[in-house]
Write a protein that holds these residues in place. Structure first.
Motif, short mmCIF file in Angstrom:
data_model
loop_
_atom_site.label_atom_id
_atom_site.label_comp_id
_atom_site.label_asym_id
_atom_site.label_seq_id
_atom_site.Cartn_x
_atom_site.Cartn_y
_atom_site.Cartn_z
N GLY A 26 -4.80 27.87 -57.26
CA GLY A 26 -4.73 29.00 -56.34
C GLY A 26 -5.90 29.94 -56.49
N GLN A 27 -6.65 29.82 -57.59
CA GLN A 27 -7.81 30.67 -57.82
C GLN A 27 -9.11 29.89 -57.87
OE1 GLN A 27 -7.26 33.38 -61.16
NE2 GLN A 27 -5.12 33.75 -60.63
N GLN A 28 -9.00 28.55 -57.70
CA GLN A 28 -10.21 27.72 -57.82
C GLN A 28 -11.26 28.08 -56.78
OE1 GLN A 28 -7.04 26.36 -57.63
NE2 GLN A 28 -6.90 24.48 -58.83
N GLU A 29 -10.83 28.27 -55.53
CA GLU A 29 -11.81 28.59 -54.49
C GLU A 29 -12.43 29.95 -54.74
OE1 GLU A 29 -12.38 28.97 -49.63
OE2 GLU A 29 -10.42 28.39 -50.45
N ALA A 30 -11.66 30.90 -55.23
CA ALA A 30 -12.20 32.24 -55.51
C ALA A 30 -13.29 32.17 -56.57
CB ALA A 30 -11.07 33.17 -55.95
N VAL A 31 -13.03 31.43 -57.64
CA VAL A 31 -14.03 31.27 -58.69
C VAL A 31 -15.27 30.56 -58.13
CG1 VAL A 31 -14.55 30.14 -60.89
CG2 VAL A 31 -12.38 31.35 -60.58
N ALA A 32 -15.03 29.54 -57.32
CA ALA A 32 -16.15 28.82 -56.70
C ALA A 32 -16.97 29.75 -55.82
CB ALA A 32 -15.62 27.65 -55.89
N PHE A 33 -16.30 30.61 -55.06
CA PHE A 33 -17.00 31.56 -54.18
C PHE A 33 -17.90 32.47 -55.01
CE2 PHE A 33 -17.45 35.64 -52.10
CZ PHE A 33 -17.77 35.31 -50.79
N LEU A 34 -17.35 33.04 -56.09
CA LEU A 34 -18.16 33.92 -56.94
C LEU A 34 -19.40 33.20 -57.46
CD1 LEU A 34 -15.81 35.98 -59.30
CD2 LEU A 34 -17.29 36.83 -57.48
N ILE A 35 -19.20 32.01 -57.97
CA ILE A 35 -20.29 31.26 -58.59
C ILE A 35 -21.30 30.77 -57.56
CG2 ILE A 35 -20.83 29.13 -59.86
CD1 ILE A 35 -18.19 29.60 -61.42
N ALA A 36 -20.81 30.34 -56.41
CA ALA A 36 -21.69 29.79 -55.37
C ALA A 36 -22.74 30.80 -54.92
CB ALA A 36 -20.87 29.32 -54.18
N TYR A 37 -22.36 32.09 -54.89
CA TYR A 37 -23.28 33.13 -54.40
C TYR A 37 -23.71 34.09 -55.49
CZ TYR A 37 -21.33 31.23 -50.12
OH TYR A 37 -20.93 30.37 -49.12
N MET A 38 -23.56 33.67 -56.73
CA MET A 38 -23.89 34.51 -57.88
C MET A 38 -25.41 34.60 -58.07
SD MET A 38 -22.36 33.96 -61.73
CE MET A 38 -20.64 34.13 -61.24
N PRO A 39 -25.95 35.80 -58.34
CA PRO A 39 -27.38 35.90 -58.64
C PRO A 39 -27.77 35.05 -59.85
CG PRO A 39 -26.43 38.08 -58.26
CD PRO A 39 -25.28 37.11 -58.34
N ALA A 40 -29.00 34.61 -59.87
CA ALA A 40 -29.47 33.69 -60.91
C ALA A 40 -29.28 34.25 -62.31
CB ALA A 40 -30.93 33.35 -60.67
N HIS A 41 -29.56 35.54 -62.51
CA HIS A 41 -29.45 36.09 -63.86
C HIS A 41 -28.00 36.14 -64.33
CE1 HIS A 41 -28.05 40.14 -62.62
NE2 HIS A 41 -28.87 39.99 -61.60
N ASP A 42 -27.04 36.24 -63.41
CA ASP A 42 -25.63 36.19 -63.79
C ASP A 42 -25.23 34.77 -64.18
OD1 ASP A 42 -25.53 38.85 -63.22
OD2 ASP A 42 -24.27 38.67 -61.45
N LEU A 43 -25.74 33.81 -63.44
CA LEU A 43 -25.46 32.42 -63.77
C LEU A 43 -25.95 32.08 -65.18
CD1 LEU A 43 -26.45 30.77 -60.37
CD2 LEU A 43 -24.14 30.81 -61.35
N LYS A 44 -27.02 32.71 -65.59
CA LYS A 44 -27.62 32.42 -66.89
C LYS A 44 -26.98 33.19 -68.04
CE LYS A 44 -32.20 31.56 -64.83
NZ LYS A 44 -32.39 30.16 -65.23
N THR A 45 -26.15 34.19 -67.72
CA THR A 45 -25.67 35.07 -68.80
C THR A 45 -24.15 35.27 -68.86
OG1 THR A 45 -26.01 37.02 -67.39
CG2 THR A 45 -27.83 36.38 -68.85
N LEU A 46 -23.44 35.19 -67.76
CA LEU A 46 -22.02 35.51 -67.77
C LEU A 46 -21.19 34.40 -68.41
CD1 LEU A 46 -21.41 37.18 -64.29
CD2 LEU A 46 -21.90 38.26 -66.49
N SER A 47 -20.16 34.82 -69.13
CA SER A 47 -19.27 33.85 -69.79
C SER A 47 -18.14 33.42 -68.86
CB SER A 47 -18.67 34.46 -71.05
OG SER A 47 -17.75 35.50 -70.71
N ALA A 48 -17.54 32.32 -69.18
CA ALA A 48 -16.38 31.85 -68.42
C ALA A 48 -15.24 32.86 -68.52
CB ALA A 48 -15.92 30.49 -68.95
N ASP A 49 -15.06 33.46 -69.70
CA ASP A 49 -13.98 34.43 -69.88
C ASP A 49 -14.17 35.64 -68.97
OD1 ASP A 49 -12.80 32.82 -71.74
OD2 ASP A 49 -13.55 33.92 -73.49
N PHE A 50 -15.41 36.10 -68.83
CA PHE A 50 -15.70 37.22 -67.94
C PHE A 50 -15.30 36.89 -66.51
CE2 PHE A 50 -18.23 39.57 -64.93
CZ PHE A 50 -18.45 40.81 -65.49
N ILE A 51 -15.72 35.73 -66.04
CA ILE A 51 -15.45 35.32 -64.66
C ILE A 51 -13.95 35.15 -64.43
CG2 ILE A 51 -15.82 33.48 -62.96
CD1 ILE A 51 -18.53 32.95 -64.45
#
Length: 395
Positions: free
Chosen positions: A56-81
């Motif tokens: 029920g939250q998979q698409e939401a997480v995918a949406f965040l990650i799909a459009y996430m700025p590059a520096h966030d992709l390189k630094t954010l943890s799974a727990d944060f997301i």
């Protein structure tokens, strides 16, 4: 036999491909592939977030990650997301107004953990616990907006101050200093709104039409419409800056009005403290502010010379303002021999706020003509300089 083996292998490969991102619509798959590649050494954290997202939250997480700025992709943890997403859904489940927000708006304007380029603080759980108390008894989105807006300053103890360290402060940077710029205050308020399921985004301009400088504020979503407000509230679509925003120049990037977006939109949000940043997406919303300003100015001019007259029709003159007592009938308004307008009164099944209204010139006498039980009736009304409610009777 060989054909069966090849077919079985094809099926296995196909199933593996379909389940690459479990529970995530196909439209995100190529974007997620690119995001994981961009994440580089942090790719395991991004993949972990995608795999660990609850049903029920998979698409939401995918949406965040799909459009996430590059520096966030390189630094954010799974727990944060995952925590950010979990508390966004918790608010959506708890509050009735949040349940009415469509996924497209919820994903773009409630779910994101950031608005501009501010430091990525893990504020969601803290703000949910703080602001849930203020909205727990609210019945509508607007009531919740009003409550958060009214209490945000006293809850967070942050005020506008030009001595703040930087314009693009994160929530906790502003709270540590007890001061922020208009941008920092806007980030605080949008995060407070989002924490309790209210869609919010940052509005602003890099430079007013007369080159007096930049300003940022907030926008909130109610029933499909966006309204503006500020950290120090004066009401929805009411503020000192409307006259300036109403003179925006839509086709001039320096003097246009923008609204932030997590998903790519018309353009990018111009950040005056670092114009090289292009990853904050935005819509050009100049036309809406121009229209709001023009409507406000027209209302002012009307108020100088005209007044609003509400007309309600009842069964007879002993009836009260109950819905069942109302009668639907055509009403025509005349000033001398000139007809000034016409309309139909609300009947017994219509909303009590649905009232026939005329805007008439002050200090003139009008006749309101309608057909009652005994035939044509005419009621004379001397219109003064204050709004009035005229009660007509069918019998």
């Amino acid at each position: 036999m060989l054909k069966k083996i090849i077919l079985a292998l094809f099926v296995v490969l196909s199933l593996g491909s379909c389940s690459k991102y479990q529970g995530v619509p196909q439209q995100y798959h190529s974007l997620l592939d690119a995001a994981i590649e961009t994440a580089d050494q942090n790719a395991p954290e991004i993949e972990k977030a995608l795999k660990a997202a609850p049903k029920g939250q998979q698409e939401a997480v995918a949406f965040l990650i799909a459009y996430m700025p590059a520096h966030d992709l390189k630094t954010l943890s799974a727990d944060f997301i995952l925590e950010n997403t979990a508390y966004a859904f918790k608010a959506r489940e708890q509050f009735a107004w949040a349940q009415e927000v469509p996924d497209s708006v919820f994903f773009n304007d409630v779910l994101p953990y950031a608005s501009l380029n501010e430091r990525r603080d893990n504020w969601r759980k803290d703000f949910y616990e703080r602001f849930s108390e203020y909205v727990k008894d609210c019945q509508t989105m607007q009531a919740a907006i009003d409550s958060v807006n009214k209490n945000v300053r006293d809850e967070l103890l942050v005020d506008y101050n030009t001595k703040r360290e930087k314009p693009d402060q994160s929530p906790y940077e502003s709270m540590e200093q007890n001061m922020a710029s208009c941008s920092g205050l806007s980030i605080l308020l949008t995060d407070a709104f989002r924490a309790v399921g209210i869609p919010s985004r940052i509005g602003g301009t890099p430079n007013w039409h007369d080159k007096r400088g930049n300003h940022n504020w907030n926008e909130v979503w109610i029933d499909g419409e966006w309204y503006f407000t500020e950290y120090y509230p004066s009401g929805l679509n009411k503020s000192w800056f409307l006259a300036d925003a109403g003179k925006a120049i839509p086709n001039n990037p320096e003097h246009a009005i923008y609204a932030s977006s997590w998903k790519p939109a018309d353009t990018h949000f111009p950040l005056v403290w670092d114009m090289n940043i292009k990853y904050v997406h935005a819509k050009n919303v100049s036309d809406r502010y121009i229209q709001l300003y023009e409507a406000a100015e027209a209302a002012k001019k009307i108020a100088e010379t005209h007044v609003r007259i509400k007309v309600m029709m009842f069964k007879d003159n002993v009836c009260t303002f109950q819905g069942d007592d109302r009668v639907a009938a055509n009403v025509d308004v005349f000033c001398g021999s000139d007809q000034m307008g016409g309309g139909r009164t609300a009947g017994p099944t219509q909303d009590m706020n649905d009232v026939l209204e005329f805007v008439l010139e002050k200090n003139k006498t009008y006749h309101f003509n309608y057909t009652g039980e005994s035939g044509l009736k005419s009621i004379k009304l001397a219109v003064k300089d204050q709004p009035q409610t005229l009660k007509l009777y069918y019998k």
